[in-house]
Design a protein around this motif. Sequence first.
Motif, mmCIF file in Angstrom:
data_model
loop_
_atom_site.group_PDB
_atom_site.id
_atom_site.type_symbol
_atom_site.label_atom_id
_atom_site.label_comp_id
_atom_site.label_asym_id
_atom_site.label_seq_id
_atom_site.Cartn_x
_atom_site.Cartn_y
_atom_site.Cartn_z
ATOM 1 N N TYR A 265 0.864 -1.182 0.000
ATOM 2 C CA TYR A 265 0.000 0.000 0.000
ATOM 3 C C TYR A 265 0.897 1.228 0.000
ATOM 4 O O TYR A 265 1.861 1.309 0.775
ATOM 5 C CB TYR A 265 -0.901 -0.011 1.224
ATOM 6 N N MET B 76 0.972 5.509 0.091
ATOM 7 C CA MET B 76 0.268 6.776 0.317
ATOM 8 C C MET B 76 1.289 7.910 0.228
ATOM 9 O O MET B 76 2.321 7.890 0.911
ATOM 10 C CB MET B 76 -0.395 6.784 1.692
ATOM 11 N N GLU C 251 -3.167 5.942 9.545
ATOM 12 C CA GLU C 251 -3.023 4.937 8.500
ATOM 13 C C GLU C 251 -2.241 3.731 8.997
ATOM 14 O O GLU C 251 -2.588 2.574 8.718
ATOM 15 C CB GLU C 251 -2.314 5.542 7.287
ATOM 16 N N THR D 146 -8.142 6.994 5.893
ATOM 17 C CA THR D 146 -8.416 7.039 4.462
ATOM 18 C C THR D 146 -8.236 5.671 3.834
ATOM 19 O O THR D 146 -7.706 5.532 2.747
ATOM 20 C CB THR D 146 -7.522 8.078 3.774
ATOM 21 N N PRO E 68 -6.566 2.422 4.220
ATOM 22 C CA PRO E 68 -5.456 1.656 3.675
ATOM 23 C C PRO E 68 -5.845 0.201 3.489
ATOM 24 O O PRO E 68 -6.321 -0.439 4.413
ATOM 25 C CB PRO E 68 -4.355 1.801 4.729
ATOM 26 N N GLY F 47 -2.705 -1.021 -3.795
ATOM 27 C CA GLY F 47 -3.334 0.254 -4.104
ATOM 28 C C GLY F 47 -2.455 1.434 -3.750
ATOM 29 O O GLY F 47 -1.502 1.338 -2.986
ATOM 30 N N HIS G 92 -2.676 5.717 -2.862
ATOM 31 C CA HIS G 92 -3.508 6.840 -2.458
ATOM 32 C C HIS G 92 -2.651 8.095 -2.533
ATOM 33 O O HIS G 92 -1.680 8.244 -1.777
ATOM 34 C CB HIS G 92 -4.027 6.604 -1.039
ATOM 35 N N TRP H 30 -7.348 14.149 -3.027
ATOM 36 C CA TRP H 30 -6.877 12.766 -2.985
ATOM 37 C C TRP H 30 -7.445 11.945 -4.130
ATOM 38 O O TRP H 30 -8.596 12.129 -4.522
ATOM 39 C CB TRP H 30 -7.249 12.118 -1.655
ATOM 40 N N ARG H 31 -6.622 11.026 -4.635
ATOM 41 C CA ARG H 31 -7.040 10.066 -5.649
ATOM 42 C C ARG H 31 -6.544 8.675 -5.268
ATOM 43 O O ARG H 31 -5.430 8.529 -4.728
ATOM 44 C CB ARG H 31 -6.473 10.408 -7.027
ATOM 45 N N SER H 32 -7.325 7.684 -5.585
ATOM 46 C CA SER H 32 -6.922 6.291 -5.405
ATOM 47 C C SER H 32 -6.648 5.679 -6.767
ATOM 48 O O SER H 32 -7.433 5.851 -7.713
ATOM 49 C CB SER H 32 -8.019 5.497 -4.682
#
Length: 552
Positions: free
Chosen positions: A284, A286, A304, A328, A330, A334, A336, A344-346
């Motif tokens: 993950y 971020m 997170e 947000t 996690p 992916g 973030h 924010w975008r995923s």
Amino acid sequence: MLAQVATFAATRALRLPPAVSGKVSYRRHQRVRARDGVILMTDHYATDVPGAGTVLIRTPYGRGGPVTLFGRLIAERGLHTVIQSCRGTYGSGGTFDPMRHERTDGIDTVDWLRRQPWYNGDLAMFGSSYQGFAEWAVAPYVGDELRAMVLVCTTSSARDSTYAGEAFSLDTVLTWAELLSAEGQPFFTRQRELKRGQPRLLRGLATLPLDTADRVAVGTAVPFYQDWLREVEPEAAYWADRVFDDGVATVRAPIAMITGWHDIFLPAQLRDYAALTAAGAEPYLMIGPWTHGSPGLFGAWMREGLAFLCDRMPGGTDAAATLRRSATAPRPGGVHLHVANDGWRSLPSWPPPGTPGEIFLHPGGGLGGGPASGEPSAFYYDPADPTPSLGGAVLAANKAGRVDNRPVEERPDVLLFTGEPLETPLDVLGEVSATIHLHGEPEFFDVFVRLCDVDPRGRSWNVCDGLVRVVPGRFPRDADGVTRVPVPMYPTAYRFRPGHRMRVQVAGGAHPRWARNPGTGEPLGSAVALRGGRRWVFHDAARPSSLRFTIG
């Protein structure tokens, strides 16, 4: 009582979920013996949640003060927390030699954990910056016991960040040396020095030769600083047991990586991410609007990171659902990302998909969609008056991040290439790089490139940048002696708004973020002679200088 009040206040301030039911107790100053007999001082924050897993944090920054709060916050969420001072720091024996002992000391600490009656074989590691080096040092050797890692603003290999672009990251290294030396100072003494603007550190950053700068900034020679001035080559034997990237791809535990767009380790951390994904892992990732020391970063990685750990560790699962609602989200795999000026975008992975984009430097200071004929642009670089650095990825939070670049852009040793106002939004999302065709005298020089966003008021905000050190033979030259210099830059996620203009700076340095290039080829630490010279940047069809990015 004070501990409970502090953790309650931190829970509210950081927007953490309530603690799980149970009692937290702690034993301080436990003595863990390393294989060579050195004692490593260790604190244990114990939860009485049945079957709880263990979180290990190894740190050179002490175990008291905020770290005590940190230990309690994790333990209150149903996980044993073990915080250990690295060798040579805060009561632990031996001498602190950055990265040198973290592998063996970490393995010995895990062996000690296995002998504790409360340890159930479920281990996680959690930490930021140097604490992350210590995680990577031991992670490949833990095996199936390792259930999760949270890595914040860190990397498996500090070498590449120390010599970013094969120059020397002077500000980061000397600032860190000064920070470590100040950790034993009384609180008010330290605050007084910070309020004064750290004049000794500023003098050290301006000092030549560099091998005396630590004495100016700290008051004494700093062994690791002296080593890093000497051991500059990538293949130097010194770094063999101080970098841990060879084991990254072997780690199978779930991993969360949290960092910022202006963090000093961002490119190196993304290389770790790439190594994991290439090996079939699903870390993950971020990346937020943070620098290495941003206050907002701490809250984000606590939320997170705890969510990530609690979702994967026995004992912490009672808190996981609440954490997921407040954080947000996690999840395994992916990406973030915070896109500046958009939010924010995923995304499924890094680097993001998109359309290749390129802007070309033009004569007269313009930017366009293709090369243009004309005479090369020129400037003079003087290492006795080095081009200053503003903002960007430096260690000190009060100097890092996005700043108005107009003061440095007014200097004659900075070339500016500015586009027309945008009619529609432009999202630059992913890796960024430049190619600069340049002829320089003398033969030893640096190339600094920065992308900026110029707003309608004329303020120029740095987006991302990079610097490369050029020595004879490192890059190809054409028949006219013009060198094609590829400049890897920081990645970004940035929306240029309508009415804003893109700007590219080209300069011969960014001091003290990078050590000035003396222009003589002398050794890094002992160089004192300074030789300036003129630089010519070419931007015609045969030698097009440009900046490449991905439009998201």
